[in-house]
Design a protein around this motif. Structure first.
Motif, mmCIF file in Angstrom:
data_model
loop_
_atom_site.group_PDB
_atom_site.id
_atom_site.type_symbol
_atom_site.label_atom_id
_atom_site.label_comp_id
_atom_site.label_asym_id
_atom_site.label_seq_id
_atom_site.Cartn_x
_atom_site.Cartn_y
_atom_site.Cartn_z
ATOM 1 N N ALA A 1 0.856 -1.197 0.000
ATOM 2 C CA ALA A 1 0.000 0.000 0.000
ATOM 3 C C ALA A 1 0.889 1.244 0.000
ATOM 4 O O ALA A 1 2.027 1.194 0.480
ATOM 5 C CB ALA A 1 -0.869 -0.018 1.256
ATOM 6 N N ALA A 2 0.354 2.340 -0.554
ATOM 7 C CA ALA A 2 1.158 3.564 -0.702
ATOM 8 C C ALA A 2 1.766 4.002 0.628
ATOM 9 O O ALA A 2 2.904 4.464 0.670
ATOM 10 C CB ALA A 2 0.289 4.670 -1.284
ATOM 11 N N GLU A 3 1.001 3.805 1.752
ATOM 12 C CA GLU A 3 1.511 4.255 3.048
ATOM 13 C C GLU A 3 2.759 3.471 3.459
ATOM 14 O O GLU A 3 3.581 3.954 4.223
ATOM 15 C CB GLU A 3 0.452 4.051 4.149
ATOM 16 C CG GLU A 3 -0.788 4.890 4.015
ATOM 17 C CD GLU A 3 -1.863 4.180 3.207
ATOM 18 O OE1 GLU A 3 -1.506 3.380 2.317
ATOM 19 O OE2 GLU A 3 -3.048 4.451 3.450
ATOM 20 N N LEU A 4 2.864 2.230 2.983
ATOM 21 C CA LEU A 4 3.995 1.392 3.416
ATOM 22 C C LEU A 4 5.179 1.475 2.462
ATOM 23 O O LEU A 4 6.227 0.902 2.735
ATOM 24 C CB LEU A 4 3.536 -0.067 3.553
ATOM 25 C CG LEU A 4 2.509 -0.325 4.656
ATOM 26 C CD1 LEU A 4 2.138 -1.788 4.695
ATOM 27 C CD2 LEU A 4 3.053 0.097 5.998
ATOM 28 N N GLU A 5 5.001 2.192 1.349
ATOM 29 C CA GLU A 5 6.100 2.260 0.373
ATOM 30 C C GLU A 5 7.383 2.838 0.962
ATOM 31 O O GLU A 5 8.460 2.279 0.760
ATOM 32 C CB GLU A 5 5.664 3.058 -0.855
ATOM 33 C CG GLU A 5 5.139 2.139 -1.951
ATOM 34 C CD GLU A 5 4.478 2.890 -3.079
ATOM 35 O OE1 GLU A 5 4.761 4.087 -3.237
ATOM 36 O OE2 GLU A 5 3.675 2.264 -3.800
#
Ligand SMILES: Nc1ncnc2c1ncn2[C@@H]1O[C@H](COP(=O)(O)OP(=O)(O)OP(=O)(O)O)[C@@H](O)[C@H]1O
Ligand SMILES: [Mg+2]
Length: 452
Positions: free
Chosen positions: A202-206
């Motif tokens: 997910a974008a938050e974990l990138e």
């Protein structure tokens, strides 16, 4: 408790609460609806019965007329009509509409309206037969409410189940990379630096994934560097030992042999009483010992260059210069030390900078002159080593172990290192600036005393 479980609990709590509120509202709505509907039905039924009872003149068969009125209520959803004889016997009774699907008993008990009875006054033409009674019956209304409530509850249950399933699936999918990152960290912890995270997240974990990969690459690189450094240290040690063995063998062993031979000859001369011949042999022994002492000093200097710092930085540099002068007589060394003496921990760093710069200049630059300038004030010490050799081949030097080690030592004491070609003329220039920690302030006991 896991995030998933916590989420499930809070969702369930919200759902149960909204269900309870929904049930409460539905209950009060159903209750009032059942009452209103049956009451309205009673009013309408009473109006219509009164209208039917309004017969103009005497009637041949009043019982038949009343039966007809009762029959009009057959199929009514909320009312029962009946004719009761004066003794209470039921003479006729309407058949209300049976609900398609009856509500369960508990639901009926919960929401039904108590049957209401209304006795209609009969006109004189119909009097004497008995009484016409209308009575409410909420079975149909309750069955309808039950069917509505069941539909609403089914939709709600389906909606809640969908929300729960979706929330679970989203959290599970969102947390899956964290599990993977945890496993990858464990692998890194057990020394497998080739671990990388490749799966899309997910974008938050990138940023977390990219940061992890950068950390792993750096660790892997450092692991390689460490191994290479260890190998180099081992090689250097081997080379150093081999060279020492060679030196001892070539430079010390022959003199020891000659000392032994001279001592044996002295013994023979003394035995034969030729004491005149002893003098030159003893002189030869003294000369051999002098030579060995000189050589031993050389070896010791190479074995423990740090110990030279006991002489102070200028003394240690003088020794280093003497070491190289004896091996490279063609190079002129110009040393200039000025300013305050440097603190001992910085002395060692400064000495290593000069030592490696000398080695580099001689190994790579073939210079004729090497200049060292050391200057220190209250704030920093500057160590500058310049040679007039070939200089660096590219615009920026490629750091090997020597320059890297030099840089690490300088950085460790908070200093900066600049390595470049000299701006004017040929050759390389190495400049280290080392910050000097604030010198200790004057102790109160040492401060100037003020007159009382
Ligand atoms: N004074 C100099 N003149 C010319 N080239 C230099 C000089 N000092 C360093 N270099 C160049 O910079 C490179 C890196 O030097 P560095 O001291 O880091 O490694 P090295 O001398 O090759 O090996 P070592 O790890 O044994 O010191 C050298 O290989 C050399 O090409
Ligand atoms: Mg070097």
């Amino acid at each position: 408790m896991t995030i998933q479980r916590r989420l499930a609990l809070s969702f369930s709590l919200v759902l149960v609460l909204s269900l309870a509120i929904g049930l409460g509202l539905t209950y009060s709505h159903v209750l009032s609806k059942v009452r209103t509907e049956t009451q309205a039905a009673l009013n309408v039924g009473a109006d219509s019965a009164r209208h039917s009872l309004d017969v103009p003149g005497p009637v041949a068969d009043p019982a038949e007329v009343l039966r007809g009125i009762v029959a009009d209520f057959d199929g009514d959803r909320h009312l029962r009509a009946r004719v009761e004889a004066p003794d209470g016997a039921v003479l006729a009774q309407s058949r209300p509409l049976a609900p398609e699907e009856a509500a369960p008993g508990w639901f009926y008990d919960l929401v039904h309206a108590a049957p209401e009875r209304l006795e209609l006054p009969l006109p004189p033409a119909l009097a004497g037969v008995g009484r016409l009674i209308l009575q409410t019956d909420s079975h149909n209304e309750v069955a309808e409410a039950w069917s509505d409530t069941r539909l609403t509850l089914t939709i709600l249950a389906f909606f809640f189940a969908m929300v729960l399933v979706l929330a679970f699936a989203t959290v599970k999918a969102g947390l899956a990379p964290l599990r993977e990152i945890g496993q990858a960290l464990n692998r890194i912890g057990s020394g497998d630096y080739s671990t990388r995270l490749a799966a899309p997240v997910a974008a938050e974990l990138e940023p977390l994934r990219d940061g992890f990969n950068r950390m792993a690459s750096r660790l892997e690189e450092m692991g390689h560097q460490n191994r290479a450094l260890n190998e180099q240290i081992l090689n250097l040690q081997e080379e150093e030992r081999a060279e020492l063995a060679r030196d001892l063998h070539d430079d010390v062993a022959p003199f020891l042999f000659s000392v032994g031979a001279d001592a044996a000859m002295i013994r023979q001369f003394l035995a034969k009483g030729e004491s005149d011949a002893v003098g030159p042999r003893a002189e030869a022994i003294a000369e051999a010992v002098r030579h060995m002492q000189h050589h031993l000093k050389d070896v010791l200097r190479r074995l423990a260059p740090g110990a030279l710092l006991d002489l102070g930085l200028p003394g240690a540099i003088d020794n280093l210069v003497a070491f190289w002068r004896s091996r490279q007589p063609g190079i002129a060394f110009e040393i200039e030390v000025s300013g305050d003496p440097i603190d001992p921990p910085l002395d060692a760093v400064a000495f290593r900078v000069v030592q490696e710069s000398f080695s580099n200049a001689i190994r790579h630059g073939a210079p004729t002159t090497i200049e060292v300038t050391i200057d220190a004030d209250d704030e920093q010490a500057t160590i500058l080593v310049e040679d007039d050799g070939k200089g660096f081949s590219g615009p920026a030097p490629t750091f090997g172990f020597g320059l890297t080690g030099m840089q690490e030592r300088v950085r460790a004491v908070g200093g900066t290192l600049r390595v470049a070609n000299r701006a004017s003329g040929r050759g390389a220039r190495v400049e280290a600036r080392l910050p000097i920690r604030q010198r200790r302030p004057i102790e109160p006991s040492q401060s100037l005393e003020m007159p009382a």
